[in-house]
Scaffold this active site. Structure first.
Site, short mmCIF file in Angstrom:
data_model
loop_
_atom_site.label_atom_id
_atom_site.label_comp_id
_atom_site.label_asym_id
_atom_site.label_seq_id
_atom_site.Cartn_x
_atom_site.Cartn_y
_atom_site.Cartn_z
N THR A 18 0.83 -1.21 0.00
CA THR A 18 0.00 0.00 0.00
C THR A 18 0.86 1.26 0.00
O THR A 18 2.04 1.24 0.36
CB THR A 18 -0.94 0.02 1.22
OG1 THR A 18 -0.16 0.05 2.42
CG2 THR A 18 -1.85 -1.19 1.24
N ASP A 19 0.23 2.38 -0.39
CA ASP A 19 0.92 3.67 -0.39
C ASP A 19 0.48 4.49 0.82
O ASP A 19 -0.24 3.98 1.69
CB ASP A 19 0.66 4.41 -1.71
CG ASP A 19 -0.82 4.69 -1.97
OD1 ASP A 19 -1.63 4.66 -1.01
OD2 ASP A 19 -1.17 4.94 -3.14
N LYS A 20 0.86 5.75 0.89
CA LYS A 20 0.53 6.59 2.04
C LYS A 20 -0.97 6.79 2.21
O LYS A 20 -1.43 7.13 3.29
CB LYS A 20 1.21 7.96 1.91
CG LYS A 20 2.64 7.93 2.32
CD LYS A 20 3.18 9.36 2.38
CE LYS A 20 4.40 9.36 3.26
NZ LYS A 20 4.72 10.67 3.76
N GLY A 22 -3.05 4.39 1.88
CA GLY A 22 -3.60 3.11 2.31
C GLY A 22 -4.15 2.26 1.18
O GLY A 22 -4.78 1.23 1.41
N ILE A 23 -3.92 2.69 -0.05
CA ILE A 23 -4.41 1.99 -1.24
C ILE A 23 -3.25 1.20 -1.85
O ILE A 23 -2.10 1.65 -1.84
CB ILE A 23 -4.96 3.00 -2.27
CG1 ILE A 23 -6.15 3.76 -1.66
CG2 ILE A 23 -5.36 2.31 -3.56
CD1 ILE A 23 -6.62 4.92 -2.51
#
Length: 144
Positions: A18-20, A22-23
């Site tokens: 995930t990225d920052k 949350g995806i």
């Protein structure tokens, strides 16, 4: 349309994917495609290890991904694999990625060549008839 259905490959989304926000970062879907393709080959009794032992490699020629719905840490994604097209030295694989709610999260395709370890293209039907037949048994019937 007739489609050969196999047991879906299941992937549980990991935190590091995930990225920052949350995806799941878009690049991870490519890894999932490979995981599902390797699983598919295992299920038809032609593992990547076996392909390499007999001197066959299958490089990726192209990728296409359409993202429809985001995925998040902890989600379980089912990935259905089907052979869309099988030619003398190439195949096109389709992937449908579905979350636990039944929503399609991505549709994708990858194209692959078949090369002998010498680097020359393999005519699959001639060089590896068992693999050719196993793949043909799973080609989407409306594309034959």
């Amino acid at each position: 349309m007739y489609i050969v259905l196999m047991t879906s490959y299941k992937h549980k989304v990991q935190y590091y994917e995930t990225d920052k926000m949350g995806i799941v970062h878009h690049s991870n879907y490519i890894r999932w495609m490979e995981e599902a393709r390797v699983d598919f080959l295992d299920k038809i009794n032609w593992s990547y290890d076996q392909l390499e032992k007999v001197g066959l490699v299958s490089p990726v020629l192209s990728l296409n991904i359409e993202y429809d719905h985001p995925t998040y840490f902890g989600d379980e994604v089912s990935i259905d694999v089907e052979i869309l097209e099988l030619k003398m030295s190439k195949m096109k694989v389709g992937y449908k990625m579905i979350n636990e709610e039944g929503k399609t999260v991505a549709l994708s395709e990858s194209s692959h060549g078949f090369l002998l370890s010498s680097g020359r293209p393999s005519i699959l039907k001639r060089d590896f008839p068992g693999l050719y037949e196993a793949l043909m048994a799973h080609v989407r019937k409306d594309s034959v």
